[in-house]
Design a protein around this motif. Sequence first.
Motif, PDB file in Angstrom:
ATOM      1  N   LYS A   1      -2.110   5.189 -25.674  1.00 15.31           N
ATOM      2  CA  LYS A   1      -2.922   3.979 -25.682  1.00 15.31           C
ATOM      3  C   LYS A   1      -2.089   2.767 -26.110  1.00 15.31           C
ATOM      4  CE  LYS A   1      -7.208   2.269 -27.709  1.00 15.31           C
ATOM      5  NZ  LYS A   1      -8.272   2.602 -28.653  1.00 15.31           N
ATOM      6  N   ALA A   2      -1.975   1.782 -25.219  1.00 16.95           N
ATOM      7  CA  ALA A   2      -1.369   0.497 -25.584  1.00 16.95           C
ATOM      8  C   ALA A   2      -2.417  -0.268 -26.393  1.00 16.95           C
ATOM      9  CB  ALA A   2      -0.967  -0.276 -24.342  1.00 16.95           C
ATOM     10  N   THR A   3      -2.035  -0.748 -27.565  1.00 17.49           N
ATOM     11  CA  THR A   3      -3.015  -1.352 -28.469  1.00 17.49           C
ATOM     12  C   THR A   3      -2.831  -2.843 -28.683  1.00 17.49           C
ATOM     13  OG1 THR A   3      -1.669  -0.773 -30.382  1.00 17.49           O
ATOM     14  CG2 THR A   3      -3.384   0.795 -29.727  1.00 17.49           C
ATOM     15  N   ALA A   4      -1.661  -3.370 -28.314  1.00 20.09           N
ATOM     16  CA  ALA A   4      -1.452  -4.812 -28.494  1.00 20.09           C
ATOM     17  C   ALA A   4      -0.393  -5.296 -27.517  1.00 20.09           C
ATOM     18  CB  ALA A   4      -1.012  -5.124 -29.927  1.00 20.09           C
ATOM     19  N   LEU A   5      -0.613  -6.485 -27.033  1.00 15.62           N
ATOM     20  CA  LEU A   5       0.353  -7.202 -26.195  1.00 15.62           C
ATOM     21  C   LEU A   5       0.307  -8.637 -26.670  1.00 15.62           C
ATOM     22  CD1 LEU A   5       2.200  -7.639 -23.699  1.00 15.62           C
ATOM     23  CD2 LEU A   5       0.100  -7.995 -22.375  1.00 15.62           C
ATOM     24  N   HIS A   6       1.435  -9.134 -27.178  1.00 12.74           N
ATOM     25  CA  HIS A   6       1.455 -10.492 -27.727  1.00 12.74           C
ATOM     26  C   HIS A   6       2.881 -11.016 -27.776  1.00 12.74           C
ATOM     27  CE1 HIS A   6       2.984  -8.976 -31.609  1.00 12.74           C
ATOM     28  NE2 HIS A   6       2.245  -7.929 -31.318  1.00 12.74           N
ATOM     29  N   ASN A   7       3.005 -12.300 -28.003  1.00 12.95           N
ATOM     30  CA  ASN A   7       4.327 -12.875 -28.210  1.00 12.95           C
ATOM     31  C   ASN A   7       4.581 -13.024 -29.706  1.00 12.95           C
ATOM     32  OD1 ASN A   7       2.363 -15.039 -28.296  1.00 12.95           O
ATOM     33  ND2 ASN A   7       4.117 -16.417 -28.417  1.00 12.95           N
TER      34      ASN A   7
ATOM     35  N   PHE B   1      10.597  -8.155 -21.465  1.00 11.13           N
ATOM     36  CA  PHE B   1      10.449  -9.410 -20.761  1.00 11.13           C
ATOM     37  C   PHE B   1       9.035  -9.466 -20.196  1.00 11.13           C
ATOM     38  CE2 PHE B   1      15.108  -8.717 -20.388  1.00 11.13           C
ATOM     39  CZ  PHE B   1      15.484  -9.767 -21.204  1.00 11.13           C
ATOM     40  N   GLN B   2       8.489 -10.640 -20.106  1.00 13.00           N
ATOM     41  CA  GLN B   2       7.100 -10.810 -19.692  1.00 13.00           C
ATOM     42  C   GLN B   2       6.803 -10.076 -18.381  1.00 13.00           C
ATOM     43  OE1 GLN B   2       5.908 -14.909 -19.438  1.00 13.00           O
ATOM     44  NE2 GLN B   2       3.749 -14.383 -19.432  1.00 13.00           N
ATOM     45  N   ASN B   3       7.728 -10.080 -17.446  1.00 12.09           N
ATOM     46  CA  ASN B   3       7.486  -9.436 -16.155  1.00 12.09           C
ATOM     47  C   ASN B   3       7.565  -7.905 -16.211  1.00 12.09           C
ATOM     48  OD1 ASN B   3      10.251  -9.067 -16.362  1.00 12.09           O
ATOM     49  ND2 ASN B   3      10.739 -10.009 -14.398  1.00 12.09           N
ATOM     50  N   GLN B   4       7.877  -7.333 -17.377  1.00  5.60           N
ATOM     51  CA  GLN B   4       7.924  -5.874 -17.548  1.00  5.60           C
ATOM     52  C   GLN B   4       6.699  -5.325 -18.277  1.00  5.60           C
ATOM     53  OE1 GLN B   4      11.601  -5.879 -19.808  1.00  5.60           O
ATOM     54  NE2 GLN B   4      12.719  -5.031 -18.051  1.00  5.60           N
ATOM     55  N   ALA B   5       5.883  -6.195 -18.833  1.00  5.74           N
ATOM     56  CA  ALA B   5       4.782  -5.770 -19.703  1.00  5.74           C
ATOM     57  C   ALA B   5       3.776  -4.878 -18.981  1.00  5.74           C
ATOM     58  CB  ALA B   5       4.084  -6.976 -20.311  1.00  5.74           C
ATOM     59  N   ASN B   6       3.314  -5.286 -17.806  1.00  7.79           N
ATOM     60  CA  ASN B   6       2.308  -4.486 -17.101  1.00  7.79           C
ATOM     61  C   ASN B   6       2.839  -3.103 -16.747  1.00  7.79           C
ATOM     62  OD1 ASN B   6       0.250  -6.366 -17.226  1.00  7.79           O
ATOM     63  ND2 ASN B   6       0.864  -7.335 -15.312  1.00  7.79           N
ATOM     64  N   ARG B   7       4.096  -3.037 -16.322  1.00  8.63           N
ATOM     65  CA  ARG B   7       4.671  -1.734 -15.970  1.00  8.63           C
ATOM     66  C   ARG B   7       4.720  -0.811 -17.181  1.00  8.63           C
ATOM     67  NH1 ARG B   7      10.567  -0.499 -13.204  1.00  8.63           N
ATOM     68  NH2 ARG B   7      10.327   1.767 -13.175  1.00  8.63           N
ATOM     69  N   LEU B   8       5.132  -1.330 -18.331  1.00  5.59           N
ATOM     70  CA  LEU B   8       5.195  -0.485 -19.524  1.00  5.59           C
ATOM     71  C   LEU B   8       3.797  -0.015 -19.918  1.00  5.59           C
ATOM     72  CD1 LEU B   8       6.549   0.984 -21.792  1.00  5.59           C
ATOM     73  CD2 LEU B   8       6.667  -1.172 -23.064  1.00  5.59           C
ATOM     74  N   ILE B   9       2.832  -0.901 -19.894  1.00  7.17           N
ATOM     75  CA  ILE B   9       1.465  -0.502 -20.257  1.00  7.17           C
ATOM     76  C   ILE B   9       0.957   0.580 -19.313  1.00  7.17           C
ATOM     77  CG2 ILE B   9      -0.934  -1.307 -20.360  1.00  7.17           C
ATOM     78  CD1 ILE B   9       0.248  -3.996 -21.454  1.00  7.17           C
ATOM     79  N   ARG B  10       1.186   0.426 -18.008  1.00  3.08           N
ATOM     80  CA  ARG B  10       0.785   1.468 -17.036  1.00  3.08           C
ATOM     81  C   ARG B  10       1.498   2.792 -17.316  1.00  3.08           C
ATOM     82  NH1 ARG B  10       1.154  -2.497 -13.355  1.00  3.08           N
ATOM     83  NH2 ARG B  10       3.211  -1.838 -12.674  1.00  3.08           N
TER      84      ARG B  10
ATOM     85  N   ASN C   1      13.724 -17.949 -24.463  1.00  2.00           N
ATOM     86  CA  ASN C   1      14.082 -17.936 -23.052  1.00  2.00           C
ATOM     87  C   ASN C   1      15.008 -16.760 -22.784  1.00  2.00           C
ATOM     88  OD1 ASN C   1      14.339 -18.756 -20.411  1.00  2.00           O
ATOM     89  ND2 ASN C   1      15.991 -20.173 -20.863  1.00  2.00           N
ATOM     90  N   PRO C   2      14.635 -15.850 -21.892  1.00  4.34           N
ATOM     91  CA  PRO C   2      13.364 -15.765 -21.174  1.00  4.34           C
ATOM     92  C   PRO C   2      12.229 -15.319 -22.093  1.00  4.34           C
ATOM     93  CG  PRO C   2      14.784 -13.922 -20.549  1.00  4.34           C
ATOM     94  CD  PRO C   2      15.573 -14.801 -21.480  1.00  4.34           C
ATOM     95  N   ARG C   3      11.007 -15.388 -21.592  1.00  4.11           N
ATOM     96  CA  ARG C   3       9.803 -15.069 -22.363  1.00  4.11           C
ATOM     97  C   ARG C   3       9.754 -13.596 -22.732  1.00  4.11           C
ATOM     98  NH1 ARG C   3       6.543 -17.457 -25.668  1.00  4.11           N
ATOM     99  NH2 ARG C   3       4.362 -17.300 -25.212  1.00  4.11           N
ATOM    100  N   LEU C   4       9.536 -13.299 -24.004  1.00  4.19           N
ATOM    101  CA  LEU C   4       9.385 -11.931 -24.492  1.00  4.19           C
ATOM    102  C   LEU C   4       7.948 -11.658 -24.889  1.00  4.19           C
ATOM    103  CD1 LEU C   4      12.450 -11.450 -26.876  1.00  4.19           C
ATOM    104  CD2 LEU C   4      12.132 -10.494 -24.596  1.00  4.19           C
ATOM    105  N   MET C   5       7.509 -10.445 -24.625  1.00  3.63           N
ATOM    106  CA  MET C   5       6.198  -9.979 -25.075  1.00  3.63           C
ATOM    107  C   MET C   5       6.432  -8.701 -25.883  1.00  3.63           C
ATOM    108  SD  MET C   5       4.280 -12.299 -23.845  1.00  3.63           S
ATOM    109  CE  MET C   5       2.640 -11.680 -24.180  1.00  3.63           C
ATOM    110  N   TYR C   6       5.611  -8.473 -26.880  1.00  3.43           N
ATOM    111  CA  TYR C   6       5.710  -7.284 -27.732  1.00  3.43           C
ATOM    112  C   TYR C   6       4.527  -6.382 -27.429  1.00  3.43           C
ATOM    113  CZ  TYR C   6       9.486  -9.531 -30.161  1.00  3.43           C
ATOM    114  OH  TYR C   6      10.699 -10.114 -30.455  1.00  3.43           O
TER     115      TYR C   6
END
Length: 137
Positions: free
Chosen positions: A96-102, A79-88, A108-113
Amino acid sequence: MTKVSRQFKRLCTQFTRILGGEEGEIKPGPVCFVSRPREFDEKILRRRTNSPLVNYQLFSFEALDQQGRALCLGETAVFQNQANRLIRNLQNNGIKATALHNHWLGENPRLMYIHWESIDSPISFARKTKRSIAFLD
């Protein structure tokens, strides 16, 4: 297909177990490929989806060198609100996180990969990845 050593098969089995994946597959290369199901309460175009394109985490390793290090890769939807935590979490584990995109528009709700990579022992990578994604379970 290239002959696959017993060591590679054992590594793939252990990698799969650590990550909690379904049976690991060995693809030509050889590449150990692992998928791990997740459950999202997700809608795309206002329809509930159970597609593996949404509901699976993917992991692999290949190109083992003499020191037992390999090219290790991972991908998951969050979920979009989890992306920063996973990258950290990944960065804190030396990955190394290499990509963040939809992938979808209007879900709904918004997903990021998120995609990540490392040259590491497959077992070490699996453990680091498991720690990094633990909060998603």
